[in-house]
Design an enzyme around this catalytic site. Sequence first.
Site, PDB file in Angstrom:
ATOM      1  N   PRO A  43       1.254  -1.387  -0.591  1.00  0.00           N
ATOM      2  CG  PRO A  43      -1.195  -1.419   1.541  1.00  0.00           C
ATOM      3  CD  PRO A  43      -0.022  -1.937   1.042  1.00  0.00           C
ATOM      4  N   PRO A 224      58.923  -3.921  -2.079  1.00  0.00           N
ATOM      5  CG  PRO A 224      58.677  -2.424  -0.436  1.00  0.00           C
ATOM      6  CD  PRO A 224      58.430  -3.273  -1.634  1.00  0.00           C
ATOM      7  CG  ASP A 247      66.306 -11.303  -8.417  1.00  0.00           C
ATOM      8  OD1 ASP A 247      66.633 -11.977  -9.552  1.00  0.00           O
ATOM      9  OD2 ASP A 247      66.177  -9.975  -8.927  1.00  0.00           O
ATOM     10  CE  LYS A 269      70.744  -9.943 -11.534  1.00  0.00           C
ATOM     11  NZ  LYS A 269      70.208  -9.025 -11.898  1.00  0.00           N
ATOM     12  N   GLY A 300      63.308  -7.640  -6.578  1.00  0.00           N
ATOM     13  CA  GLY A 300      62.364  -6.878  -5.851  1.00  0.00           C
ATOM     14  C   GLY A 300      61.585  -5.931  -6.472  1.00  0.00           C
ATOM     15  N   GLY A 301      61.150  -5.079  -5.941  1.00  0.00           N
ATOM     16  CA  GLY A 301      60.877  -3.611  -5.789  1.00  0.00           C
ATOM     17  C   GLY A 301      59.879  -3.830  -6.630  1.00  0.00           C
ATOM     18  CG  ASP A 302      58.941  -1.104 -11.191  1.00  0.00           C
ATOM     19  OD1 ASP A 302      57.843  -1.524 -11.330  1.00  0.00           O
ATOM     20  OD2 ASP A 302      59.297  -0.426 -12.322  1.00  0.00           O
ATOM     21  CB  THR A 330      60.657   1.694  -6.749  1.00  0.00           C
ATOM     22  OG1 THR A 330      61.532   1.060  -6.659  1.00  0.00           O
ATOM     23  CG2 THR A 330      59.378   2.797  -6.565  1.00  0.00           C
ATOM     24  CB  ALA A 331      63.446   0.131  -2.760  1.00  0.00           C
ATOM     25  CG  MET A 383      72.274  -1.324  -5.290  1.00  0.00           C
ATOM     26  SD  MET A 383      72.309  -1.359  -7.541  1.00  0.00           S
ATOM     27  CE  MET A 383      71.417  -0.972  -7.979  1.00  0.00           C
ATOM     28  N   GLY A 412      63.681  -1.609   4.643  1.00  0.00           N
ATOM     29  CA  GLY A 412      62.392  -1.126   4.662  1.00  0.00           C
ATOM     30  C   GLY A 412      61.051  -1.900   4.445  1.00  0.00           C
TER      31      GLY A 412
HETATM   32  N1  SAH Z   1      64.246  -2.510  -8.313  1.00  0.00           N
HETATM   33  C1  SAH Z   1      64.282  -2.576  -6.928  1.00  0.00           C
HETATM   34  C2  SAH Z   1      66.256  -2.503  -6.783  1.00  0.00           C
HETATM   35  C3  SAH Z   1      67.006  -3.095  -7.138  1.00  0.00           C
HETATM   36  S1  SAH Z   1      68.489  -2.363  -6.880  1.00  0.00           S
HETATM   37  C4  SAH Z   1      63.220  -1.499  -6.515  1.00  0.00           C
HETATM   38  O1  SAH Z   1      63.155  -0.760  -7.702  1.00  0.00           O
HETATM   39  O2  SAH Z   1      63.258  -1.308  -5.933  1.00  0.00           O
HETATM   40  C5  SAH Z   1      68.549  -2.837  -5.099  1.00  0.00           C
HETATM   41  C6  SAH Z   1      68.720  -2.272  -4.217  1.00  0.00           C
HETATM   42  O3  SAH Z   1      67.230  -1.359  -3.900  1.00  0.00           O
HETATM   43  C7  SAH Z   1      69.463  -2.292  -2.632  1.00  0.00           C
HETATM   44  O4  SAH Z   1      70.899  -2.402  -2.579  1.00  0.00           O
HETATM   45  C8  SAH Z   1      69.221  -0.721  -2.384  1.00  0.00           C
HETATM   46  O5  SAH Z   1      69.718   0.113  -2.123  1.00  0.00           O
HETATM   47  C9  SAH Z   1      66.934  -0.882  -2.184  1.00  0.00           C
HETATM   48  N2  SAH Z   1      66.221  -2.437  -1.711  1.00  0.00           N
HETATM   49  C10 SAH Z   1      66.092  -2.618  -2.093  1.00  0.00           C
HETATM   50  N3  SAH Z   1      64.397  -3.471  -1.108  1.00  0.00           N
HETATM   51  C11 SAH Z   1      64.931  -2.314  -0.849  1.00  0.00           C
HETATM   52  C12 SAH Z   1      64.693  -2.236   0.885  1.00  0.00           C
HETATM   53  N4  SAH Z   1      63.203  -3.212   1.315  1.00  0.00           N
HETATM   54  N5  SAH Z   1      64.403  -1.720   1.571  1.00  0.00           N
HETATM   55  C13 SAH Z   1      65.800  -0.298   1.150  1.00  0.00           C
HETATM   56  N6  SAH Z   1      66.638   0.024   0.402  1.00  0.00           N
HETATM   57  C14 SAH Z   1      66.019  -1.331  -0.992  1.00  0.00           C
END
Ligand code: SAH
Length: 467
Positions: A43, A224, A247, A269, A300-302, A330-331, A383, A412
Site C-alpha cells: 500500500p 620491497p 632474486d 644476485k 624486488g621492488g619494480d 619500488t624501494a 645500492m 624498509g
Molecule cells: N628494483 C628494485 C631495486 C633493485 S636494486 C626496486 O625497485 O626497489 C637493489 C637496491 O634496492 C638495494 O641495494 C637497496 O638500495 C634497494 N632496496 C631494495 N629493497 C629495499 C628495502 N626493502 N629497503 C631498503 N632498500 C631496498
Amino acid sequence: MKQFPAFIDLTNRRTVIIGGGDAALAKARLIIAAGGAPLLIWPEIAAATRAALEGRADLVTAAPARADVTGAALVFIAVENSEQAARWARIAKSTGALVNVIDRPELCDFLTPAIVDRGALTVAISTNGAGPVFARALREKIEAVIPARADALLNIAARYRETVKAKIGPAARRRFWEQFFRGPVAEHALAGDQNGANDLALAAVNNFDAEQQQGVVHIVGAGPGDPDLLTLRALRLIQSADVILYDRLVSDEVLNLARRDAERVFVGKEKANHAVPQDEIEDRMIAYAREGKIVARLKGGDPFIFGRGGEELDALRAAGVEAFVTPGITAAAGCAAAASLPLTHRGEAQAVTFVTGHAKNDEEPDLDWAALAALKNTLVVYMGVGKADAIAARLVAHGRAVSTPAAIIENGTRADQVIVKGTLGNLGAMVAAADVKGPALLVIGEVAARADGAGLVDIAANARRAA
Ligand code: SAH
C-alpha cells in the site's frame, strides 16, 4: 553444507516483492541485476524506492492479494510488521513459491548469499545465516583476487566453447583451457585488450597442437618485502606460475604465496657476486617458456627501476617468447611510506631523483653531481651504502650544504626495518653506526628530517651500551 546452493535463471520467471521500503528496494535491485523483472506490491511505496525502480520493475501501490503471488517462483517479503510478514510467508508458500522473509531466517525457504557479481562470474557465499558479516568480509577478500576483467575473458571463452569441443579431444581439451585461462589469451583479455585476446583465442583454437605449447614469462615486481605491498596482479601471477625465478631481494613471505607445486629457482644476485649470470637467467626463462611453462620472474621492488627488467624483456622478445611486465612498489616508495618520509613536499622538495650508487669495478659512480646537488631535490640512492662517503663528498663539493638532512633506511617495510637519521656531513658515520647488512637506501634532502627513526647520536649511544 546446510543448504543446497543453486543459481536460478530469472528470465520469464515471476518474482514478487511484498513491501515498499528500503529492504524491498534492495531485493528488487538484486533481482534486476540477475536479469529478472520483479513485481513490487504494497500500500505504501517509498518515494526513493519508486524513483530508483521506475521503468525497471512493476510497482503496484495496493494491498497484495493471493493472486499476486500465485505462479511466482520466488517471493520476497520485506515488511516491518512481523505478523503481516508471517501471514504473507504462509500465503506465498501455499502457492508453491519459494519464500524469503527479510530478517526472519526461520520463515525462509532460501537465503540470499553474499554475492560477488562480475557478470558471467558469480560467487555466492552463505554462512547459513550464522555470520553474514563474516560472509561479507570473505566476499571482500574474494573480490580482491578476481581480476577486474574476468567477465571479458569468460565471454571470449563462452564464444569458443562449442568450437573447442568439436575440434579438440577430451584429453587435450583440459590443457587447451588451462593454457587459455593462464596464458596469453587471458593476459590480453585481463589487460583490457579484447580484440587482441579474441584474435589469440581464435588462433589458439585453430592451431592448438597438443604436442607443442608455448609458455609465457611474466616479469613481476615483488615490492620491497612486505607481502601486503604486492599488487593484486602480482599476487595472481605468483599463485598461477609453474616456475618462479627469484632474486635475493624477494622476501620469503612473498615466495610463500606461490603454489605448493610450483618450481622455485633462486637466481639471486649478491653485489659483485652474481649467483647466476644475467644471460643464463635469460636463457633459463626462455627454456622454461619453450617447455610451455607459465614463468614468473620475480624481482624486488619494480622490475624497471634498477632491476634489469628492460634487458630481460628484450631478451625474451628477441627469442620470440611472450613476455609481460607487472610493476611493483619500488624501494624508494616503500621505504618512504614506511619511514613517514614524503619524497616530495611543498616548499621542501620539488623533485625526486633515483640514482644508483653502484659502479663497475668498485669505482665511484659516474653521476651528474651538479644536477643532483640542486636544492629542493630529494636524492634517493639505491645500492649506495658502500659509496656513501664518496657520494656525500661529491654533493658537498657541488654545493649541497653539509647540514642537509639524510636518512638511511635498511630493510624498509620489513619486520627488521632500521632507520638512521643524520646529515650529509656525517653520512659515512651513519653508515658505519648502522652497520648495514640488508638492502638499504640513502635518502638525501630536506624531507629526510621528517623520517621516523633514530638519530645518529642514539644509534651510537645504543651501540656503546650494547658493547
Ligand atoms: N628494483 C628494485 C631495486 C633493485 S636494486 C626496486 O625497485 O626497489 C637493489 C637496491 O634496492 C638495494 O641495494 C637497496 O638500495 C634497494 N632496496 C631494495 N629493497 C629495499 C628495502 N626493502 N629497503 C631498503 N632498500 C631496498
